[in-house]
Design an enzyme around this catalytic site. Sequence first.
Site, PDB file in Angstrom:
ATOM      1  N   HIS A 171       0.824  -1.209   0.000  1.00  0.00           N
ATOM      2  CA  HIS A 171       0.000   0.000   0.000  1.00  0.00           C
ATOM      3  C   HIS A 171       0.860   1.262   0.000  1.00  0.00           C
ATOM      4  CE1 HIS A 171      -3.844  -2.104   1.682  1.00  0.00           C
ATOM      5  NE2 HIS A 171      -3.407  -2.636   0.558  1.00  0.00           N
ATOM      6  N   GLU A 203       0.720   4.019   1.749  1.00  0.00           N
ATOM      7  CA  GLU A 203       1.151   4.506   3.054  1.00  0.00           C
ATOM      8  C   GLU A 203       2.354   3.707   3.559  1.00  0.00           C
ATOM      9  OE1 GLU A 203      -3.349   4.881   2.639  1.00  0.00           O
ATOM     10  OE2 GLU A 203      -1.846   3.332   2.253  1.00  0.00           O
ATOM     11  N   CYS A 257      -6.160   1.694   5.319  1.00  0.00           N
ATOM     12  CA  CYS A 257      -6.734   0.458   5.841  1.00  0.00           C
ATOM     13  C   CYS A 257      -6.221   0.230   7.266  1.00  0.00           C
ATOM     14  CB  CYS A 257      -6.332  -0.710   4.948  1.00  0.00           C
ATOM     15  SG  CYS A 257      -4.563  -1.112   5.022  1.00  0.00           S
ATOM     16  N   CYS A 295      -2.276  -0.238   7.434  1.00  0.00           N
ATOM     17  CA  CYS A 295      -1.557   1.019   7.223  1.00  0.00           C
ATOM     18  C   CYS A 295      -1.814   1.996   8.364  1.00  0.00           C
ATOM     19  CB  CYS A 295      -1.922   1.627   5.878  1.00  0.00           C
ATOM     20  SG  CYS A 295      -1.227   0.702   4.484  1.00  0.00           S
TER      21      CYS A 295
END
Length: 145
Positions: A69, A71, A97, A100
């Site tokens: 991801h 992040e 999410c 993260c």
Amino acid sequence: MRPGWDEYFMEIARSVGTRATCPRAAVGCVIVRDHRILTTGYNGSPRHVAHCTEVGCLVVNDHCVRTTHAEANAIVQGALHGVSLAGSTAYCTHQPCLGCSKLLISVGVLKIVYETPYPDAIAMNLLAEAGVASVHFATLEGART
């Protein structure tokens, strides 16, 4: 018209997201402190691993597990280059999410500004418990979409 800081950094996050290599979502993240960019990240495969755009997505439970991801990639950039993210703000094209969110809490991010909601009550509760502000970009004064 000159953009405000929030609009400026969100526009950069959108631009960073254009580098994403998973066709399922173009996600970008910019982590800043004192109006200075510390790191950026977009969703894509780990180093030395083929990208979704090259070999296809690896989907498990409706999530591409080939992709790291945005992040997490921004946090990794800080680790690789010795940049502390403590006391920073993360500008994300998508609400982080759970995984993260936990990473952002752990590195000391104090505020998350996100554009596209990704409803996750557990993530929101953990962020609140840790004292991390989570703000929908559309609610900020002067934010343009």
